[in-house]
Write an enzyme that holds these catalytic residues in place. Structure first.
Site, short mmCIF file in Angstrom:
data_model
loop_
_atom_site.label_atom_id
_atom_site.label_comp_id
_atom_site.label_asym_id
_atom_site.label_seq_id
_atom_site.Cartn_x
_atom_site.Cartn_y
_atom_site.Cartn_z
N HIS A 86 0.86 -1.17 0.00
CA HIS A 86 0.00 0.00 0.00
C HIS A 86 0.90 1.23 0.00
O HIS A 86 2.03 1.19 0.50
CB HIS A 86 -0.87 -0.02 1.26
N ASP A 89 3.46 -4.07 7.75
CA ASP A 89 2.15 -3.43 7.67
C ASP A 89 1.09 -4.51 7.85
O ASP A 89 0.85 -5.31 6.95
CB ASP A 89 2.01 -2.72 6.32
N GLN A 110 -4.15 -5.15 6.82
CA GLN A 110 -5.08 -6.10 6.21
C GLN A 110 -5.04 -7.47 6.89
O GLN A 110 -5.84 -8.34 6.55
CB GLN A 110 -4.77 -6.26 4.72
N LYS A 141 -9.86 -1.05 10.24
CA LYS A 141 -9.87 -2.28 9.44
C LYS A 141 -10.05 -3.52 10.31
O LYS A 141 -10.00 -4.65 9.81
CB LYS A 141 -8.59 -2.38 8.61
N CYS A 144 -4.76 2.46 -3.81
CA CYS A 144 -3.56 2.97 -3.12
C CYS A 144 -2.43 1.95 -3.18
O CYS A 144 -1.66 1.80 -2.22
CB CYS A 144 -3.87 3.35 -1.68
#
Length: 479
Positions: free
Chosen positions: A194, A271, A274, A297, A435
């Site tokens: 992302h 990251d 997700q 999220k 993104c």
């Protein structure tokens, strides 16, 4: 052309260059057959050799089979009753929410927690002597403990509250990065990232005269591990990795990649935006140096998230911002700073957001995570097979073990126009560049549609999407 929300319009499948072969995958001992269509240039490194082959195309002649109830049981209908927004209509149709990669819906427990904070518990936190300050501080720090529990660290002080993943990566780049990066140093960033885990590294690299080096993709969406090993070296200072791609669904082997990076003395930032809502995470087992996620999220409010950092690293990082809450003592001759994590949390935090995050993480921990993950895995397999029955539909990303992110193109339709047509039937998906422009560019694309699943989605949601796509495709073919 750019849409009002910043997403670029692509030409869709008819105008996209390149494409993957649909030939059956060869055996491990046979060389890969050349693709019937040339690979996009960005994936040319993966075109040949026995290590690389294209995935077998799903058998479109066989109807998909609905998933069975996972061992241990997961009552998706009971979960759905906790999410008020799932019971509204859009354009006269029941809402089918398949935009979970952008944000997840909120259970009533989170809505009530945020409402209770503002209705009866409003106060600032820390240092207050009155009852409401103490109560708000307790909830705030319990939220930190829940974030630590979610990520598997026994030390809540290794959790820094931030607005979300974007702020967390910028914080690390501007503190650890400014202190540790120099001329010629390299930051390896996967091509699946992302923009939040790419642009901050470009900014600090330009300032420090370092280099951002991409880790390339294989055609199925996996990170090229052979290329990664070749890229690592004495100049590598940091590796930035997604734990689950928001556009390909890929779940890289983060623990193995982290161990390789550590052999060269490099740090690793993961990251997890997700990942955390889809499967359990253990930063200790991963040995990640930094790990971050966004609350919105994982069923929590927007504007709140968490950064995990190993204590020995956080303690060496200078403050990013100055102000209240992050100090020990202040004078015009000398200012000393609070210990971590408060040193990195200048100003009044998102207290209502933390109350919601605390409620969301407690709600998640109250579910059978193993059964919930099995439900999502089975639903993802069902959705993949079901989408393969739609004529002219091309799925992007087929890495083994991927999460329920289903990015696709439909022949004869523009992705954004397609999302608008689905919206008229009450089905919410995302369309644009997500993104993650470098990830799409690796497939020769500028734009794509994306349906993304969460634990409250059902076979009926998938069926509604597939039926709508079939109808739209038939109309497009007729016209």
């Amino acid at each position: 052309m750019t849409t009002p929300d910043g997403f670029g319009r692509g030409t869709g499948i008819n105008g996209a260059p390149g494409g993957f072969s649909t030939a059956t995958a060869p055996t491990a001992t046979a060389p890969a057959a050349p693709p019937s269509n040339p690979l996009p240039e960005a994936l040319a490194h993966a075109a040949g050799g026995p290590r690389y082959w294209l995935p077998t195309r799903a058998d479109r002649s066989s109807p998909p089979t609905a998933p069975t109830t996972p061992t241990g049981g997961f009552d998706v209908e009971a979960v759905r009753r906790d999410f008020p927004q799932l019971h509204r209509e859009v354009n006269g149709r029941p809402l089918v929410w398949l935009d979970n990669g952008a944000t997840t819906l909120k259970p009533r427990q989170v809505v009530e927690a945020v409402g209770e904070h503002y209705a009866t518990g409003t106060s600032n936190v820390h240092r207050g002597a009155h009852t409401l300050a103490k109560q708000a501080t307790q909830i705030y720090e319990e939220g930190r403990a829940e974030a630590a529990k979610l990520l598997g660290t026994p030390d809540p002080d290794e959790i820094v509250f931030v607005r979300g993943t974007t702020e967390a990566v910028n914080l690390v780049a501007q503190t650890w990065g400014r202190a540790n990066l120099g001329v010629g140093d390299e930051i390896l960033v996967s091509a699946a990232e992302h923009h939040s885990n790419l642009v901050p590294w470009q900014l600090i690299a330009k300032e420090r005269r370092a280099r951002v080096v991409p880790i390339p993709l294989l055609p199925d969406g996996q990170l090229d591990q052979d290329a990664y090993r070749d890229l690592l070296g004495f100049r590598t200072k940091l590796v930035a990795l997604t734990h689950a791609s928001n556009v390909l669904g890929t779940v890289p082997p983060v623990a193995e990649m982290t161990a390789l990076a550590h052999r060269y003395g490099a740090k690793v930032l993961v990251d997890g935006a997700q990942a955390v809502s889809h499967f359990p995470v253990d930063v200790t087992a991963l040995d990640a140096d930094f790990y971050t996620f966004s609350g919105h999220k994982v069923f929590a409010p927007t504007g709140i998230g968490a950064l995990y950092g190993k204590r020995e690293l956080l303690e060496t990082m200078p403050p990013w911002q100055g102000g209240g809450n992050m100090i020990d003592s202040v004078s015009f001759t000398e200012t000393t700073y609070a210990p971590v994590p408060h040193r990195l949390e200048a100003g009044t935090g998102h207290i209502g957001g933390v109350a919601g995050l605390r409620a969301a993480l407690r709600y998640l921990s109250g579910l059978d995570r193993q059964a919930a993950t099995a439900h999502e895995e089975q639903l993802t397999a069902y959705a993949t097979a079901a989408l393969a029955t739609v004529p002219g539909l091309r799925l992007i990303g087929s890495a083994p073990g991927k999460i329920g992110v289903l990015t696709f193109l439909l022949a004869g339709t523009d992705p954004i126009a397609l999302a608008g047509a689905l919206d008229q039937q009450g089905i919410a998906i995302r369309a644009g560049h997500h993104c993650a422009q470098p990830a799409l560019a690796a497939y020769g694309l500028q734009s794509a549609a994306r349906a993304s699943l969460a634990l409250y989605n059902t076979v009926q949601d998938v069926d509604a999407l597939v039926t709508a796509l079939q109808g739209i495709q038939a109309e497009a073919a007729a016209s």
